[in-house]
Design an enzyme around this catalytic site. Structure first.
Site, PDB file in Angstrom:
ATOM      1  N   ASN A  27      -5.567   8.563   9.514  1.00 60.83           N
ATOM      2  CA  ASN A  27      -4.917   7.309   9.136  1.00 60.83           C
ATOM      3  C   ASN A  27      -3.415   7.567   9.107  1.00 60.83           C
ATOM      4  OD1 ASN A  27      -3.766   5.540   6.758  1.00 60.83           O
ATOM      5  ND2 ASN A  27      -5.684   4.537   7.325  1.00 60.83           N
ATOM      6  N   LYS A  44      -5.974  -0.904  11.341  1.00 60.44           N
ATOM      7  CA  LYS A  44      -6.531  -1.306  10.048  1.00 60.44           C
ATOM      8  C   LYS A  44      -5.788  -2.520   9.518  1.00 60.44           C
ATOM      9  CE  LYS A  44      -7.856   0.462   5.551  1.00 60.44           C
ATOM     10  NZ  LYS A  44      -8.031   1.692   4.762  1.00 60.44           N
ATOM     11  N   CYS A  90       1.869  -1.435   5.707  1.00 66.48           N
ATOM     12  CA  CYS A  90       3.145  -0.930   5.187  1.00 66.48           C
ATOM     13  C   CYS A  90       4.278  -1.888   5.519  1.00 66.48           C
ATOM     14  CB  CYS A  90       3.458   0.420   5.817  1.00 66.48           C
ATOM     15  SG  CYS A  90       2.069   1.531   5.755  1.00 66.48           S
TER      16      CYS A  90
HETATM   17  C1  LIG Z   1      -6.689   5.280  -4.304  1.00 70.63           C
HETATM   18  C2  LIG Z   1      -6.689   4.623  -2.958  1.00 70.63           C
HETATM   19  C3  LIG Z   1      -5.831   5.081  -1.961  1.00 70.63           C
HETATM   20  C4  LIG Z   1      -5.811   4.476  -0.702  1.00 70.63           C
HETATM   21  N1  LIG Z   1      -4.990   4.975   0.279  1.00 70.63           N
HETATM   22  C5  LIG Z   1      -5.020   4.419   1.534  1.00 70.63           C
HETATM   23  C6  LIG Z   1      -4.241   4.956   2.591  1.00 70.63           C
HETATM   24  O1  LIG Z   1      -3.546   5.948   2.442  1.00 70.63           O
HETATM   25  N2  LIG Z   1      -4.278   4.337   3.809  1.00 70.63           N
HETATM   26  C7  LIG Z   1      -5.067   3.237   4.032  1.00 70.63           C
HETATM   27  O2  LIG Z   1      -5.082   2.721   5.138  1.00 70.63           O
HETATM   28  N3  LIG Z   1      -5.835   2.725   3.057  1.00 70.63           N
HETATM   29  C8  LIG Z   1      -5.830   3.284   1.813  1.00 70.63           C
HETATM   30  N4  LIG Z   1      -6.646   2.763   0.819  1.00 70.63           N
HETATM   31  C9  LIG Z   1      -7.487   1.590   1.122  1.00 70.63           C
HETATM   32  C10 LIG Z   1      -8.931   2.017   1.410  1.00 70.63           C
HETATM   33  O3  LIG Z   1      -8.992   2.839   2.531  1.00 70.63           O
HETATM   34  C11 LIG Z   1      -9.825   0.774   1.626  1.00 70.63           C
HETATM   35  O4  LIG Z   1      -9.346   0.028   2.722  1.00 70.63           O
HETATM   36  C12 LIG Z   1      -9.856  -0.131   0.413  1.00 70.63           C
HETATM   37  O5  LIG Z   1      -9.884   0.650  -0.760  1.00 70.63           O
HETATM   38  C13 LIG Z   1     -11.058  -1.089   0.406  1.00 70.63           C
HETATM   39  O6  LIG Z   1     -12.273  -0.392   0.406  1.00 70.63           O
HETATM   40  P1  LIG Z   1     -13.120  -0.073  -0.949  1.00 70.63           P
HETATM   41  O7  LIG Z   1     -13.258  -1.363  -1.671  1.00 70.63           O
HETATM   42  O8  LIG Z   1     -14.421   0.490  -0.456  1.00 70.63           O
HETATM   43  O9  LIG Z   1     -12.326   0.919  -1.720  1.00 70.63           O
HETATM   44  C14 LIG Z   1      -6.662   3.377  -0.439  1.00 70.63           C
HETATM   45  C15 LIG Z   1      -7.518   2.925  -1.441  1.00 70.63           C
HETATM   46  C16 LIG Z   1      -7.548   3.525  -2.696  1.00 70.63           C
HETATM   47  C17 LIG Z   1      -8.482   2.989  -3.743  1.00 70.63           C
END
Ligand SMILES: Cc1cc2nc3c(=O)[nH]c(=O)nc-3n(C[C@H](O)[C@H](O)[C@H](O)COP(=O)(O)O)c2cc1C
Ligand SMILES: Cc1cc2nc3c(=O)[nH]c(=O)nc-3n(C[C@H](O)[C@H](O)[C@H](O)COP(=O)(O)OP(=O)(O)OC[C@H]3O[C@@H](n4cnc5c(N)ncnc54)[C@H](O)[C@@H]3O)c2cc1C
Ligand SMILES: Cc1cc2nc3c(=O)[nH]c(=O)nc-3n(C[C@H](O)[C@H](O)[C@H](O)COP(=O)(O)OP(=O)(O)OC[C@H]3O[C@@H](n4cnc5c(N)ncnc54)[C@H](O)[C@@H]3O)c2cc1C
Ligand SMILES: Cc1cc2nc3c(=O)[nH]c(=O)nc-3n(C[C@H](O)[C@H](O)[C@H](O)COP(=O)(O)O)c2cc1C
Ligand code: FES
Ligand code: FES
Lengths: 310, 262, 310, 262
Positions: free
Chosen positions: A105, A171, A136
């Protein structure tokens, strides 16, 4: 269980990338995968998506960075990461040995940064695909997120595609009026796949201190709370584009995986659930194998987009 | 790394005070490898609310099979745990984090406040077993006698000298643990092992710095995963940037941290 | 309790409308108020907002219309209502007797419909304000929701303002990229206040039947799950406009009310929580009175927008 | 309208089968005014998940003070309820809806399937008390003896004749309640009071229509509020549009509904 998994066909394809099953882990919720070694047989997963990587290392936001909400959590990690060079030199070796497809990513503040990271990742062994985080802010355009304007999302996609030697997954941010417009724009710009959703923007306040609960004031909402929104967007995007869609948002169990695949997802990512049940991803693989066997399906691919609209 | 996710059975649930609970859990895997200062992440309910696990220090280990957590009911998660029944199962992740670095050759002093006393019980027992000739001193404080007395007894049972303090003077010194610590007139080269509220740990750190004592502190931060995946559990460090309390800590050398003097 | 409430100043103003306290009930979750008579002293509430009213009666969507989700629910009621004429003749009389300010939530498929309803409500005794639901699809513009395009939102606002004899509150949809653009557009068009958020669009699928769990396929997500998104939007809008903001979304307790007011809301609405605790609204009023007394505030207005950003 | 939101104490929790539970609740307010066919909305957990209350028919009332609900564990809400302890409190909203219209002058037949039997117990007791000279017949069915037998006994204890049917033939007729009903050869002018799965109620309705019997059915729909606020609980009606099962029903004259023959 192990033998059962081999018997059934769980394979799916994301562009030229063939995955042994549709279960991936979501960026930022699975560290650099090694953290899950005590709990998960990593090589059993379809792929792992690592924490978002930028050109230079980032320290991230000050604490508090996370706060629990009703059936969800807000995070404002601020994209803390080791930077692309240290990622390649320090983190990839382990992942190569584990032999699980690694989706990297990536994120940046400018088009050039995105392009540059993609270039450095080109031909790194074990990198199976690049996932472009376009949530971003574009620092050159006054901080409007790349992911909210179709033309900007397309430009990032094209920049990464130009340098990437592996499939490019874009994404998508859910914080938009019509996510299908962004999906179509990145498809036209050459994306091999779209993944969605990233977090919803949210906020929490401590009424006693009167301060926001996150030092960063706002953060990203994830977890079961957002699942209905994610599923709706996956359903809409799957009908709008012809590239494979990867579903993300509140997925915890194999039942959730099935819902997203029925809505049109070719693969899925498990995020926040990893924190609560570190075995969630492997259990989803096991659950899918059981489902395909019990339902006597030729392959899991039969359920992709198979939702019955009356 | 050895960590486990286990369904552990509650073999005992004790109410030490109106809102202080001790739960004994049956888990040989965790109990055999845990070291003092490590913690576990516990699911508190059956539904998705509260969503996240809650961190608790391992406060005792016995027979290589059972371990205990000791906690105060402060919110919904702890209220749910307090409502559990013996015989039920809890989902536990652990042991997590890196604990105290013990020096058996010097004067050791355990300093705890409130529920920060929990990991010190394990530490005190560990020290007295590994090195019965060099028992640590124990300085612990709480708001009032009711909260402190059962814990004082626990330390005394393993033969340690306890110097208690209470906010209301109902047991031991009337005031703060830092005052008790100062009055102990410890020798140069002494080491402190501290867990408690931030202001207390800060006071102990500043005192130790002045005296040249080494000082290890156990930091509580909000945690989503407890295992290095979320990057939520940061503490600012002296050299710039952050350390992660769930894997770099929760126990840190106090000198390495960037303390915020509020 | 009763005497305590009188001692403290909970009054707030929405345009020319003065409310004795900031607690309102959200449209579609409080029926026509009479349903709550066994549980709530209605006259104690700041105002009640009734179920959305259209020009003609509507039967609404087929069942199933509701499904529970994690800390939330999806609804696709389809705006079932008795129509403006029967509303005035059958429902207003009771509300006039109860002596609680009535905010009439209105909806339409065309600008003309909105205007017409506003006209019929003009000078109806007991109608304290009109709340314009702009989340409805504009049938003339191919079904794009009025609330997602600033110019269309402004046009609806102007149409209703033209005919209305009471303050006009415009209720914003959260399913947009930048809610402050819509808020500013309706402010410029003459809105006396904005209320937000309406439901997030979501979906649920039953993996066994492979069918959507709602007959309407998609529905509106409400409840505690959406609170962080709602609070963030209220915070953003409160900074973008100078008319009063009414906060809605996942509010259950007085603590939630305080969070929304700190974020900048002048008043709030309680929605889904009424289903779980029919006394939620009155308990919030009691809680606010207690809070103002305990904190020794001159008035509840002191906390509006008082969040401390470090 | 008299409805209450009450913290009611669980005075008894019985397991009638592996997954069938009966809970007795102490609430004079609700018990005094409830009529057969009405229901209550119950909070099943302490957290926000599950979020919504769950509807249950009032299945018995006693001493003007206690009422019972009888349910099967089918999901998370009912699992949480099954896990409750005697002495604990449940938040209950009720009594809700409009129940059965009873005609004491004709032959009455109660027809129930599965948990649909719950409201019929209250109805049977009510009829036998109000009109001991004209006791209703009871035709009830379930999958197997284990599920049905305790309920058969309940009816027998109040002196009613029960005609049971089970899917596996382990108790009474081997087959469906509709067959038992047909074999009863009821007189013209008989009335049926029905609660159970949709296909069963449809079959009874069609049979009654053919015979000219009146037929009242209790409809289960998904409900968010149970009190007329959400408009979620609709059933299609013969004259077009919808009725609301929580206030127009849950009991309807079968002829008024638009039945979907699947
Ligand atoms: C603590 C945390 C850090 C995350 N860091 C990133 C990231 O670095 N890059 C990204 O594209 N998404 C990031 N996400 C988003 C997740 O990849 C995902 O798209 C989002 O949490 C929704 O899925 P979930 O409900 O299963 O957590 C992050 C999510 C969480 C909770
Ligand atoms: C490594 C570690 C070890 C811990 N060991 C113990 C222990 O042995 N015994 C014990 O009683 N507690 C311990 N804690 C604190 C414990 O985790 C919290 O009390 C618990 O998570 C509160 O959960 P809750 O759902 O009851 O409260 P919530 O409803 O989540 O919150 C209630 C109140 O507690 C505060 N709170 C929530 N989480 C934390 C936290 N992580 N740290 C400090 N305050 C918090 C909130 O700000 C709020 O004011 C430890 C924390 C950490 C990080
Ligand atoms: C007026 C009324 C009276 C009722 N009386 C009784 C009773 O006396 N005894 C009894 O056992 N049950 C009764 N029910 C059904 C009962 O409400 C459901 O079984 C219960 O809500 C399921 O909750 P859960 O959380 O365990 O299941 P969930 O996890 O919500 O769902 C589990 C399964 O049950 C199904 N289900 C959920 N809600 C309903 C519903 N309202 N009707 C039918 N199926 C549903 C779901 O589709 C799913 O397949 C009644 C329902 C209504 C509307
Ligand atoms: C069952 C239901 C019906 C609703 N009907 C309307 C409506 O008619 N008009 C409207 O503007 N909003 C309607 N809403 C939205 C609510 O008024 C409110 O904006 C939303 O539910 C978010 O608040 P909550 O989380 O407190 O429920 C409805 C919501 C629900 C749950
Ligand atoms: S708590 Fe998640 S990384 Fe430390
Ligand atoms: S259940 Fe809400 S109106 Fe009937």
């Amino acid at each position: 269980m192990g033998s059962k998994i081999k018997e059934v066909d769980l394979g799916v394809s994301i562009g030229s990338l063939r995955l042994k099953n549709p279960v991936m882990t979501a960026s930022g919720t699975f560290g650099y995968a090694r953290e899950f070694e005590p709990y998960v047989n990593l090589h059993r997963l379809g792929a792992v998506v690592v924490k978002g990587i930028s050109l230079e290392p980032r320290a991230g936001n000050p604490p508090p960075r996370i706060v629990e909400t009703s059936c969800g959590m807000l995070n404002a990690i601020g994209l803390e990461n080791v930077g692309v060079n240290r990622f390649i030199s320090e983190k990839m070796e382990y992942l190569q040995v584990v032999n699980v497809p690694v989706v990297v990513n990536i994120l940046g503040d400018t088009l050039e940064e995105y392009r540059e990271i993609a270039e450095r990742l080109a031909d790194v062994k074990g990198v199976a695909a690049i996932e472009v985080n376009i949530s971003c802010p574009n620092v050159k355009k006054g901080g409007v997120a790349f992911g909210t304007v179709p033309a900007m999302a397309a430009a990032v996609t094209a920049a990464v595609k130009q340098k990437s030697t592996v499939p490019v997954i874009v994404k998508l941010s859910p914080n938009v009026t019509d996510i299908t417009l962004i999906a179509r724009a990145v498809e036209d710009a050459g994306a091999d796949s779209v993944s969605l959703i990233n977090t919803l923007i949210g906020m929490a306040i401590d009424h006693r201190t009167r301060k926001p609960r996150l030092a960063n004031v706002i953060g990203g909402l994830s977890g079961p709370a957002i699942k209905p929104v994610a599923l709706r967007m996956v359903y809409q995007v799957a009908q709008a584009v012809s590239i494979p869609v990867i579903g993300i948002g509140g997925i915890e169990t194999v039942e959730d995986v099935l819902e997203f695949m029925l809505a049109g997802a070719t693969a899925i990512q498990i995020g926040t659930a990893n924190f609560i049940n570190p075995r969630a991803s492997e259990e989803a693989v096991e659950g899918l194998a059981k489902y395909v066997a019990e339902q006597k399906l030729g392959s899991i691919r039969e359920i992709i987009g198979a939702v019955v609209i009356p | 790394m050895s960590q486990f996710q286990k369904k552990t059975q509650i073999t005992r649930l004790e109410r030490l005070g109106s809102d202080i609970i001790r739960i004994t859990l049956d888990s040989p895997e965790i109990s055999k490898i845990a070291t003092p200062g490590q913690f576990v992440m516990v699911r508190t309910g059956k539904g998705k609310d509260p969503l996240l696990r809650r961190p608790f220090s391992i406060s005792q280990v016995s027979n290589g099979r059972y371990f205990q957590i000791l906690f105060k009911v402060v919110g919904r998660g702890t209220a749910l745990l307090a409502h559990c029944r013996e015989g039920e199962y809890l989902s536990v992740l652990g042991p997590l984090g890196s604990g105290f670095q013990i020096d058996y050759t010097t004067i050791n002093c355990l300093v705890g406040g409130g529920m920060g006393i929990a990991p010190l019980l394990f530490l005190g027992k560990w020290m007295s077993r590994k090195c019965p000739d060099n028992l640590p001193l124990v300085v612990i404080g709480a708001r009032t006698e009711g909260e402190l007395e059962p814990l004082v007894k626990d330390f005394q049972e393993i033969g340690l000298s306890v110097y208690p303090a209470t906010d209301d003077g109902s047991l031991g010194h009337h005031g703060f643990v830092i005052d008790v610590l100062k009055n102990l007139n410890l020798d140069a080269g002494s080491k402190t092992y501290v867990c408690g509220p931030y202001p207390m740990m800060l006071a102990v750190h500043l005192f130790c710095k002045e005296k040249g004592f080494s000082c290890q502190v156990s930091m509580e931060t909000s945690m989503a995963c407890g295992m290095g995946a979320c990057l939520g559990c940061i503490v600012p460090v002296e050299r710039g940037g952050y350390a992660h309390s769930c894997f770099d800590g929760p126990v840190f050398d106090a000198e390495e941290l960037l303390w915020e003097v509020k």
